[in-house]
Design a protein around this motif. Sequence first.
Motif, PDB file in Angstrom:
ATOM      1  N   PRO A   1       0.846  -1.208   0.000  1.00  0.00           N
ATOM      2  CA  PRO A   1       0.000   0.000   0.000  1.00  0.00           C
ATOM      3  C   PRO A   1       0.872   1.245   0.000  1.00  0.00           C
ATOM      4  O   PRO A   1       2.040   1.201   0.386  1.00  0.00           O
ATOM      5  N   THR A   2       0.315   2.375  -0.404  1.00  0.00           N
ATOM      6  CA  THR A   2       1.004   3.665  -0.286  1.00  0.00           C
ATOM      7  C   THR A   2       0.049   4.607   0.433  1.00  0.00           C
ATOM      8  O   THR A   2      -0.945   5.051  -0.147  1.00  0.00           O
ATOM      9  N   THR A   3       0.338   4.899   1.682  1.00  0.00           N
ATOM     10  CA  THR A   3      -0.600   5.662   2.501  1.00  0.00           C
ATOM     11  C   THR A   3       0.135   6.648   3.407  1.00  0.00           C
ATOM     12  O   THR A   3       1.358   6.686   3.463  1.00  0.00           O
ATOM     13  N   GLY A   4      -0.640   7.434   4.134  1.00  0.00           N
ATOM     14  CA  GLY A   4      -0.116   8.323   5.159  1.00  0.00           C
ATOM     15  C   GLY A   4       0.752   9.445   4.634  1.00  0.00           C
ATOM     16  O   GLY A   4       0.549   9.970   3.540  1.00  0.00           O
TER      17      GLY A   4
ATOM     18  N   GLY B   1      -4.628  -2.956  -8.371  1.00  0.00           N
ATOM     19  CA  GLY B   1      -5.161  -3.269  -7.056  1.00  0.00           C
ATOM     20  C   GLY B   1      -4.461  -2.611  -5.891  1.00  0.00           C
ATOM     21  O   GLY B   1      -4.824  -2.864  -4.737  1.00  0.00           O
ATOM     22  N   ALA B   2      -3.472  -1.764  -6.138  1.00  0.00           N
ATOM     23  CA  ALA B   2      -2.726  -1.138  -5.045  1.00  0.00           C
ATOM     24  C   ALA B   2      -3.626  -0.204  -4.235  1.00  0.00           C
ATOM     25  O   ALA B   2      -4.414   0.560  -4.801  1.00  0.00           O
ATOM     26  N   LEU B   3      -3.498  -0.260  -2.915  1.00  0.00           N
ATOM     27  CA  LEU B   3      -4.210   0.659  -2.028  1.00  0.00           C
ATOM     28  C   LEU B   3      -3.421   1.953  -1.940  1.00  0.00           C
ATOM     29  O   LEU B   3      -2.246   1.949  -1.561  1.00  0.00           O
ATOM     30  N   ILE B   4      -4.068   3.072  -2.285  1.00  0.00           N
ATOM     31  CA  ILE B   4      -3.387   4.371  -2.330  1.00  0.00           C
ATOM     32  C   ILE B   4      -4.284   5.398  -1.660  1.00  0.00           C
ATOM     33  O   ILE B   4      -5.451   5.559  -2.041  1.00  0.00           O
ATOM     34  N   GLY B   5      -3.766   6.088  -0.661  1.00  0.00           N
ATOM     35  CA  GLY B   5      -4.558   7.114   0.001  1.00  0.00           C
ATOM     36  C   GLY B   5      -3.820   7.681   1.194  1.00  0.00           C
ATOM     37  O   GLY B   5      -2.696   7.289   1.489  1.00  0.00           O
TER      38      GLY B   5
ATOM     39  N   GLN C   1     -10.126   3.941  -3.195  1.00  0.00           N
ATOM     40  CA  GLN C   1      -8.695   4.067  -2.906  1.00  0.00           C
ATOM     41  C   GLN C   1      -7.849   2.983  -3.576  1.00  0.00           C
ATOM     42  O   GLN C   1      -6.655   2.890  -3.302  1.00  0.00           O
ATOM     43  N   ARG C   2      -8.405   2.206  -4.446  1.00  0.00           N
ATOM     44  CA  ARG C   2      -7.609   1.262  -5.215  1.00  0.00           C
ATOM     45  C   ARG C   2      -7.102   1.954  -6.480  1.00  0.00           C
ATOM     46  O   ARG C   2      -7.651   2.961  -6.939  1.00  0.00           O
TER      47      ARG C   2
ATOM     48  N   MET D   1      -6.129  10.733 -10.407  1.00  0.00           N
ATOM     49  CA  MET D   1      -5.025  10.829  -9.446  1.00  0.00           C
ATOM     50  C   MET D   1      -3.834   9.990  -9.872  1.00  0.00           C
ATOM     51  O   MET D   1      -2.703  10.236  -9.446  1.00  0.00           O
ATOM     52  N   VAL D   2      -4.055   8.997 -10.704  1.00  0.00           N
ATOM     53  CA  VAL D   2      -3.015   8.124 -11.244  1.00  0.00           C
ATOM     54  C   VAL D   2      -3.056   8.231 -12.766  1.00  0.00           C
ATOM     55  O   VAL D   2      -4.135   8.280 -13.365  1.00  0.00           O
TER      56      VAL D   2
END
Length: 320
Positions: free
Chosen positions: A204-207, A225-229, A249-250, A259-260
């Motif tokens: 994931p890419t978060t925070g 399928g990456a979680l991004i947020g 957020q996928r 956003m991508v």
Amino acid sequence: MNWLSDFTPPGIKKIFRQREGDGDQLWSRCPACGEMIFKKDLEAAQHVCPHCDHHMRIGPKERLDALFDNGTWVKQDTPDVHDDPLKFKDTKKYADRLKEYRRKTGEKDAMVIGKGQIDGLGVVAAVQNFAFMGGSMGMALGEGIVRAAEIAIADRSPLVVFAASGGARMQEGILSLMQMPRTTIAVQMLRDEGLPYIVVLTDPTTGGVTASYAMLGDVHLAEPGALIGFAGPRVIEQTIREKLPDGFQRAEYLLDKGMVDQVVHRHEMRMTLSNLLRVLMKFEGSAASTIVLPDHSDEESDDVLEAEVVVSEELPKAAE
């Protein structure tokens, strides 16, 4: 404890434990579809499930081996920082946690920098290791991003960052949050030098990572399928007290919202980056893709680069 454990000699129990360990080494279960996969097949497929195409998390070495020509790259040293500036302790001392993860991963911290070539073009790549405390951003990771930018500038090479993080490292408090503006300055250093900065968002890419250098790329690619947020979907649902849409957020959802720039399969990531970087760097050379650059010598302005790209697949729209 059952009757078998009471009567089985220690030597026999040891044999059975070894066999169980061997089995664990040979097979892996897909976390998405539950299918068992022969580990050698999984490694050959870059840890993408052959049954459901789920992209599993991989470490920096596997990532860099697949990225650079012939799997050849040179690991770059990262600056040393104070291990435990706040003398932090929760259920365990922070210094002890660092020792544990260093032993498990063989790395100093959550960032690995490699330098190599992609189809003959020199590239600097920085990869976050989610296996090291969730890829959390502390002083060492911030210094790693700054060092990667400095190496790219010294070599006149593009910088590619593979982001994978749970956010800022709480054990370093405000010192961790200070890495957000520091890494932003590192990205600006690249821009001032006219060098491309590409971010690949992985799961994931978060925070705080998302709130800083992970969203400042010239182009943002993401794995399927990456979680991004910033905050996780569960936190958002509890805050707004509403049900979030499917796939929120996928990577695919964020692609639809702009956003991508492109969702890229892991097997196509190397070629996509090669095509993209060769256009941005105006690089010509022998490669699987051929790039023909028009002559702009007679034009009054060089502000816009128009290139005819002959490739077997569509170039990412963000690079056109």
